[in-house]
Design an enzyme around this catalytic site. Structure first.
Site: not given
Ligand code: UDP
Length: 340
Positions: A11-12, A149, A153
């Site tokens: 998407f991005i 998650y 990250k």
């Protein structure tokens, strides 16, 4: 200039690839198409400055030559979407960490400029609003897999900044807050397109908890402009930046606004967090970025308001008619927590 966008069919990433091409760059997209979609980059493929490579960012044989010929790397490839993370957290943790490690090692060899897309999830349980990039972070227990998650990250962020401080690799960390816009799917979480899809299908809009939890939403066009601007600024090297909107909205108000803009009359259905997320779930009740650093160093401010983001998502879904076939049952789409 030659840009590499890992995760560029997502998407991005696909919006970013398109912006970089419009600016005259050569763009290579590396994507394994696990959540990215070929249709997202279809319009770019006829451009002779564009190349698509299907492969994993954690495969050094693929990544190394692509990074070495690039002037700038936007590392967006990640396992995103709650459904995927919850279904296979081992894979989610390992591939997020391994991919970043592989891309950073390649960038270090050639001292290539790299922007690492991270997430507002790394603020964890931090509650002093707005979230500043220099703030402490704290996660819940490892038994609550939501934090896996965020933790992966956060490790990626430390890794990138360690490469900058100890190897001189010109890295910048970008913490993306909730991004929304055309082409985003609600299938892996992502409340805004999910509720728009429900409204367009005439279904009840599912609001988790009592809907008083808040988020902020930035239009994908604003987010990619900010990302590209961070790459242009030498002062951004070695720094962390929030990219998002600071307009806070309660999820219940978001649902009502979406219903009004679609012209839908279906009900809003409140679903207890435990039903959706299970007992061990911890949601953050508020999440708002400080944009002071982004404004002062990059000179950036978002230009779209929430209503225009929603309108763009509605128009895009109507055009593509994808919402008709989109996943809609609660059992298939649950436990959303991953941004971007
Ligand atoms: N949410 C909701 N209904 C949905 C999907 C999500 O009320 O159908 C809520 C979710 O509990 C969270 C917020 O919307 O509080 C944002 O969820 P999303 O998965 O988009 O992103 P997050 O910011 O949690 O990563």
């Amino acid at each position: 200039m030659e840009a590499l966008v890992t995760g560029g069919a997502g998407f991005i990433g696909s919006h970013l690839a398109s912006l970089l091409l419009a600016r005259g760059n050569r763009v290579t997209v590396l994507d394994d198409l696990s959540t990215g979609r070929r249709v997202n980059i279809e319009r770019l493929e006829s451009n002779d400055r564009f190349e698509f490579v299907r492969g994993s960012a954690h495969d050094a044989a693929v990544t190394d030559p692509l990074v070495s010929r690039a002037d700038v790397v936007f590392h967006l490839a990640a396992v995103v979407g709650v459904k995927r993370v919850v279904e296979d957290p081992v894979r989610a943790i390992e591939s997020n960490v391994a991919a970043t490690s592989c891309v950073l090692a390649a960038a270090a060899r050639t001292r290539t400029r790299i922007l690492l897309a991270s997430t507002s999830e790394v603020y964890g349980k931090h509650s002093d609003l707005p979230f500043e990039e220099s703030a402490d972070i704290g996660f819940g227990p490892p038994t609550a897999l939501r934090w896996a998650y965020a933790c992966a990250k956060a490790l990626d962020e430390w890794h990138a900044l360690a490469y900058w401080q100890h190897r001189g690799t010109p890295a910048t960390v970008i913490r993306l807050f909730n991004v929304a816009g055309p082409r985003q799917l609600g299938d892996y979480g992502m409340v805004l397109p999910r509720l728009v899809g429900q409204a367009l299908r005439g279904e009840a809009l599912t609001v988790y908890g009592d809907g008083t939890q808040t988020r902020t939403f930035i239009h994908v066009d604003d987010a990619i402009r900010a990302l590209a601007a961070c790459a242009d600024h030498q002062e951004a090297v070695g720094q962390i930046f929030n990219i998002g909107s600071d307009h806070e909205v309660r999820i219940i108000d978001l649902a009502e606004l979406i219903r009004a803009r679609v012209g839908a009359s279906g009900p809003i259905e409140f679903i207890p967090f435990e039903t959706v997320y299970g007992d061990r779930f911890e949601d953050m009740m508020r999440r708002v970025p400080s944009l002071a650093k982004l404004k002062s160093v990059i000179g950036f401010e978002p230009s779209h308001d929430l209503a225009s983001i929603i309108d763009d998502v509605i128009a895009d879904m109507r055009r593509r008619q994808e919402f008709v076939a989109s996943v809609s049952s609660e059992s298939e789409v649950s436990v959303p927590f991953v941004s971007p």
